[in-house]
Scaffold this motif. Structure first.
Motif, PDB file in Angstrom:
ATOM      1  N   ARG A 297      42.752  42.845  38.817  1.00 33.88           N
ATOM      2  CA  ARG A 297      43.222  41.694  39.573  1.00 33.88           C
ATOM      3  C   ARG A 297      44.489  41.124  38.947  1.00 33.88           C
ATOM      4  O   ARG A 297      44.546  40.838  37.758  1.00 33.88           O
ATOM      5  N   ASN A 298      45.530  40.962  39.760  1.00 33.68           N
ATOM      6  CA  ASN A 298      46.731  40.241  39.348  1.00 33.68           C
ATOM      7  C   ASN A 298      47.290  39.528  40.574  1.00 33.68           C
ATOM      8  O   ASN A 298      47.988  40.102  41.390  1.00 33.68           O
ATOM      9  N   ASP A 299      46.967  38.268  40.691  1.00 37.40           N
ATOM     10  CA  ASP A 299      47.400  37.447  41.816  1.00 37.40           C
ATOM     11  C   ASP A 299      47.704  36.045  41.297  1.00 37.40           C
ATOM     12  O   ASP A 299      47.959  35.870  40.092  1.00 37.40           O
ATOM     13  N   ALA A 300      47.657  35.072  42.163  1.00 38.90           N
ATOM     14  CA  ALA A 300      48.002  33.714  41.745  1.00 38.90           C
ATOM     15  C   ALA A 300      47.057  33.162  40.695  1.00 38.90           C
ATOM     16  O   ALA A 300      47.400  32.198  40.003  1.00 38.90           O
ATOM     17  N   THR A 301      45.875  33.782  40.556  1.00 42.06           N
ATOM     18  CA  THR A 301      44.927  33.300  39.537  1.00 42.06           C
ATOM     19  C   THR A 301      45.264  33.831  38.152  1.00 42.06           C
ATOM     20  O   THR A 301      44.782  33.291  37.154  1.00 42.06           O
TER      21      THR A 301
END
Length: 444
Positions: A297-301
């Motif tokens: 996971r690599n997103d706004a979080t």
């Protein structure tokens, strides 16, 4: 012979005393069939009619006895009450016990196992009715099976109701839901069979820190009352999962080369129970192998605002590049390729505008500005390709435009922003090249 009249109740009046009574023999039971004793003392008395009792001079008159038409009673039939009762049904020591009802036994077994509660309940009701009608044993077993099966049926109904009313909720934008049969977005899991191919009945949610079989990056919910068919469900899963991967792993360059996309789709049977979910997950290209530890996971979080801004702009161009026509060669579909080139030209303009409109840190401002200059130049070439009159002219503009959006030209800007700097490999046969069209494999 006439029978003397009974004595007057008032007693004898003015009657001369009668003769003295004769001596009597000892009293013996009267037997009408026995001959009179020859040696009886006293004057012989006439015998009463057949079946009549001897009359006492003081007894009231009796009706003469009429014998049975069929003759005298059998000498083997005793008179009077019997000293012992005969055995009757249920008391005989030689009777077998009532049989055990099979339906009742089956109902109790299914109730205990709770595997098919509906069947156990039906068998219990049947067994209860049969034991009553047939006099068989097993009523208690039938009642026990009914109670246990009813309890199991309630639990099963609650589970189905949960699936139909939203315990298995959404999700393209939603979080994980531990009540779902499938893992939620962001969760890692192991498949019980050890493979991501074939039928999947359940998953074991595990930590993403260690090795795992898959990682869910999106859950898509379909709609409709009737099952749309395997082909429709699979096509929807293919389109939506590939479109949503970038919203979870925004930096495609950070996804390992051996990672592929898998999805779990509803079946016709699960659809009838309320299942509408398509679960999209990352897994190893070798379905028998696992993913290494660590989330993809690599997103706004997990990213900062500058990184997210750059990747959002890059996704605009990537989406346009992925919309290439199915025809591999421009000669086979020139109109389709020109329309595709027009979409790429529009995306390049939008990407450049997004990058120029963001306030970049000083370390990344110049690299991003240089990238924007290349994007503006590329846009002009793709616009000309969109207006090409033939395949040869299209190829000329296409080649120049593809060189200006080569992924390696964005490495400097990515490095300044702290993003992955190794472009993902792609199959040359799928690239634009001289063939044009197809999946370009470019990702900026």
């Amino acid at each position: 012979m006439s029978i003397p009249p009974p004595p007057d109740p008032e007693g004898p009046q003015d009657q001369p005393p009668g003769p003295a009574p004769l001596p009597q023999a000892p009293a013996t039971p009267y037997n009408p069939y026995a001959p009179p004793p020859e040696d009886a003392p006293g004057t012989a008395q006439p015998q009463p009619p057949y079946g009549a009792q001897p009359q006492s001079p003081y007894a009231p008159p009796q009706t003469p006895y009429t014998p049975y038409p069929q003759g005298p009673p059998s000498p083997y039939t005793p008179y009077g009450p019997q000293p012992y009762q005969t055995w009757s049904q249920g008391y005989s020591p030689y009777n077998h016990p009532a049989p055990l009802n099979g339906m009742s036994v089956a109902a109790l077994v299914l109730g205990i196992l709770c595997c098919v509660p509906g069947v156990g309940l039906v068998l219990g009701l049947i067994g209860l009715n049969q034991t009553k009608k047939r006099g068989e044993r097993g009523r208690g077993m039938a009642v026990g099976g009914i109670v246990l099966s009813s309890f199991g049926l309630v639990l099963w109904t609650l589970g189905v109701a949960g699936a139909a009313t939203g315990l298995f909720d959404d999700v393209e934008a939603g979080g994980s839901n531990s009540a779902s049969a499938s893992p939620g977005k962001g969760q890692c899991f192991d498949a019980p069979s050890g493979s991501l191919e074939g039928m999947a009945y359940d998953f074991d949610v595990v930590s993403c820190a260690g090795e795992h079989d898959g990682e869910v990056f999106a859950v898509v919910r379909m709609s409709g009352d009737s099952y749309p068919g395997d082909k429709k469900v699979t096509a929807t899963a293919d389109d939506r999962c590939y479109a949503l991967q970038d919203s979870y792993a925004m930096d495609g360059w950070a996804v390992p080369d051996d990672v592929d996309i898998y999805y779990v789709t509803p079946t016709e049977q699960s659809w009838s129970l309320g299942d509408r979910e398509i679960t999209c997950a990352f897994g190893n290209k070798d379905e028998e192998a696992s993913l290494p530890g660590g989330s993809l996971r690599n997103d706004a979080t997990t990213l900062d605002a500058d990184q997210v801004a750059y990747l959002k702009a890059a996704h605009v161009l990537n989406a346009a590049l992925d919309s290439a026509p199915d025809a591999r060669y421009v000669e086979d579909d020139l109109p389709g390729h020109r329309a595709w080139a027009g979409r790429v030209s529009t995306a390049l303009t939008e990407q450049a505008d997004l990058l120029e409109g963001h306030q970049w840190p000083s370390a990344s401002a110049k690299p991003v500005a240089d990238l924007v200059k290349d994007l503006r130049a590329a846009q002009k070439q793709w616009a000309k390709a969109a207006g090409a009159s033939d395949a040869d002219e299209f190829y000329g503009y296409y080649d120049k435009g593809a060189e200006l959006i080569d992924p390696h030209l964005s490495v400097t800007a990515r490095k300044a922003l702290g993003l992955a700097t190794t472009p993902p490999p792609y199959d040359e046969s799928d690239s634009g090249g001289d063939g044009g069209g197809g999946d370009t494999g470019l990702e900026v």
